[in-house]
Design an enzyme around this catalytic site. Structure first.
Site, mmCIF file in Angstrom:
data_model
loop_
_atom_site.group_PDB
_atom_site.id
_atom_site.type_symbol
_atom_site.label_atom_id
_atom_site.label_comp_id
_atom_site.label_asym_id
_atom_site.label_seq_id
_atom_site.Cartn_x
_atom_site.Cartn_y
_atom_site.Cartn_z
ATOM 1 N N HIS A 38 0.927 -1.252 0.048
ATOM 2 C CA HIS A 38 -0.270 0.007 0.047
ATOM 3 C C HIS A 38 1.081 1.478 -0.651
ATOM 4 O O HIS A 38 0.511 2.274 -0.639
ATOM 5 C CB HIS A 38 -0.896 0.266 1.596
ATOM 6 N N LYS A 103 -10.148 -7.558 7.741
ATOM 7 C CA LYS A 103 -11.401 -7.999 9.367
ATOM 8 C C LYS A 103 -10.586 -6.534 9.910
ATOM 9 O O LYS A 103 -9.708 -6.057 10.008
ATOM 10 C CB LYS A 103 -9.879 -9.338 10.175
#
Lengths: 188, 290
Positions: A38, A103
């Site tokens: 990222h 999550k």
């Protein structure tokens, strides 16, 4: 509870049909990316450069697999905590990313960006890595091999099970679920 | 030791290669096979859980454990930071090389041959993966006797990130400790992969409290603190935490925590350190005596 079979790439119309709490079985291509990837993608965007993967209509899965045993497609691969990617997510959604899988809760900024760019956040079961790996039919590293488990993998999945945590209308399953089962005296 | 009556020097020699071998085997087994106590606890939890999402998650985790054991693959892709607690008998003489390096070599071998994920970066800010999951965090303790008791833990990063230490005031007392534990778990929400195990360290200094919290996680699941005062606190905390409603995977439900385990140590008249170490359901620790 509805269970929806969905194939990737996703369209805006696909996304707008999804509601918080829907169970989905995803098939098609899913890209993995976690913290280090990222950071690299964000740097490229900030410099106005081309990304190594095209994000329009695609799904990013926050995950770094365990190594595959010989003869296997991939090792166990469950979701990592999504909140660490919050800072990068809006700019990827701007590129047309339609869903991310992970999550744990997202920031308000991400939830707002999901509404703005018509995208969804999907939850996979943390800790069910060996089970989830069984839905992966193909896997190849497509960017940043030097990052090892943090490289970007292109996965082809069949019926990968997820739940809609944040839909494109601002709903959040963690909030709804917790409210339903919490007892106000717990914090006191 | 020198026996003063006979003058015989009796030490037990132990080659550090045995440490390497033990660690290499233990890191694999601990990652492939879920603790039977946890399996039992998950089954009970699934029977109690009222949330349909929550029940599904618990069933997935049970199925996952079965697949991992059968296929000899890790339960979770995060195969952990290796934490090694060693109790070294003071009558043991370690031979054959550097004992710390032998332990690291065990991690290196075990992770490589066991297809376990290397999850450690060499520097916290410059972040380049060491590619062999070393170094492990090693805690040595000198004890009487001639055994080496080795405990290996594979500690997941998600739940470690949600852990916390706080230096409370003595006046905060038991209520302050309990509130801090509840706050920490509440804040973790679904991030640390509930259902969780909660290790609590109370007392000592800042770093001692943190080490106690980790040690608490290594106690067999369901074994209460031997002191009634603390076992009762463990029960009260478990009940309060499960009223948070976070539920399996954070999707809402009755089961957020499977157990709370407390360890304590004497502390300073001015202080009340508390550490809360969270662990996902995968309580991966094994002990072997060499």
């Amino acid at each position: 509870m509805t269970e929806i079979k969905l194939s990737v790439p996703l369209t805006t119309a696909d996304v707008l049909r999804l509601k918080v709490g829907d169970r989905l079985l995803l098939s098609g291509v899913v890209y993995t990316a976690r913290d280090a990837a990222h950071k690299k993608l964000a740097q490229l965007l900030l410099q106005g450069e081309k990304l190594p993967i095209q994000l329009a209509g695609q799904i990013i899965y926050y995950a770094g697999p365990a190594p595959a045993r010989p003869g296997r497609v991939i090792g166990p691969i469950g979701p990592t905590t999504s909140g660490r990617m919050d800072v990068y997510t809006p700019m990827l959604l701007e590129q047309g990313l339609k869903a991310c899988i992970g999550k744990g809760a997202r920031s308000m900024e991400v939830r707002e960006a999901l509404c703005k760019y018509k995208a969804v956040y999907l939850g996979a079961t943390g800790g069910a890595a060996a089970l989830l790996a069984q839905t992966v039919q193909q896997a190849e590293v497509v960017a940043y091999p030097e990052l090892g488990p943090e490289a970007i993998y292109r996965l082809t999945v069949k019926d990968f099970p997820v739940i809609v945590i944040n839909d494109a209308f601002g709903n959040d399953l963690y909030e709804i679920g917790r409210e339903m089962y919490s007892c106000q005296t717990a914090l006191k | 030791m020198i026996d003063l009556t006979t003058g015989v020097f009796t030490v037990r020699k132990l080659d550090v290669a045995q440490l390497t071998q033990a660690v290499a085997e233990m890191v694999q087994k601990v990652n492939y096979e879920l603790d039977p106590n946890v399996l039992g606890s998950l089954r009970q939890a699934s029977a109690i859980e009222e949330s349909p999402y929550g029940k599904d998650v618990l069933e997935q985790l049970l199925q996952n454990a079965e697949i991992a054991k059968t296929e000899q693959v890790p339960i979770c892709q995060d195969t952990g930071f290796t934490v090694i607690f060693l109790e070294l008998g003071q009558e043991v003489y370690l031979t054959g090389g550097d004992a710390n390096e032998a332990l690291q070599e065990g991690v290196r071998l075990g992770y490589k041959s066991g297809y376990l994920r290397p999850s450690i970066v060499a520097d916290p800010l410059r972040r380049v993966n060491t590619n062999d999951n070393t170094p492990a965090v090693i805690h040595w303790q000198l004890v009487p006797g001639n055994n080496v008791r080795i405990t290996v833990m594979a500690k997941g990063g998600g739940s470690e990130n949600a852990s916390a230490v706080k230096m409370l005031k003595p006046a905060d007392g038991a209520a302050g400790v309990m509130d801090f534990v509840v706050e920490t778990v509440s804040q973790a929400g679904g991030n640390a992969c509930p259902p969780m195990l909660i290790g609590v360290g109370i007392g000592g200094t800042m770093e001692k409290a943190a080490a106690l919290a980790k040690k608490a996680l290594m106690r067999p699941l369901g074994q209460p603190h031997p002191d009634d005062y603390y076992s009762s606190m463990e029960r009260k905390l478990l009940e309060r935490l499960n009223r948070l409603g976070i539920g399996p995977a954070g999707l809402g439900g009755k089961i957020t925590v499977l157990a709370v385990q407390i360890e304590t140590f004497p502390t300073h008249i001015a202080g009340l350190p508390v550490a809360v170490n969270l662990n996902c359901h995968a309580a991966r620790h094994l002990t072997r005596v060499l």
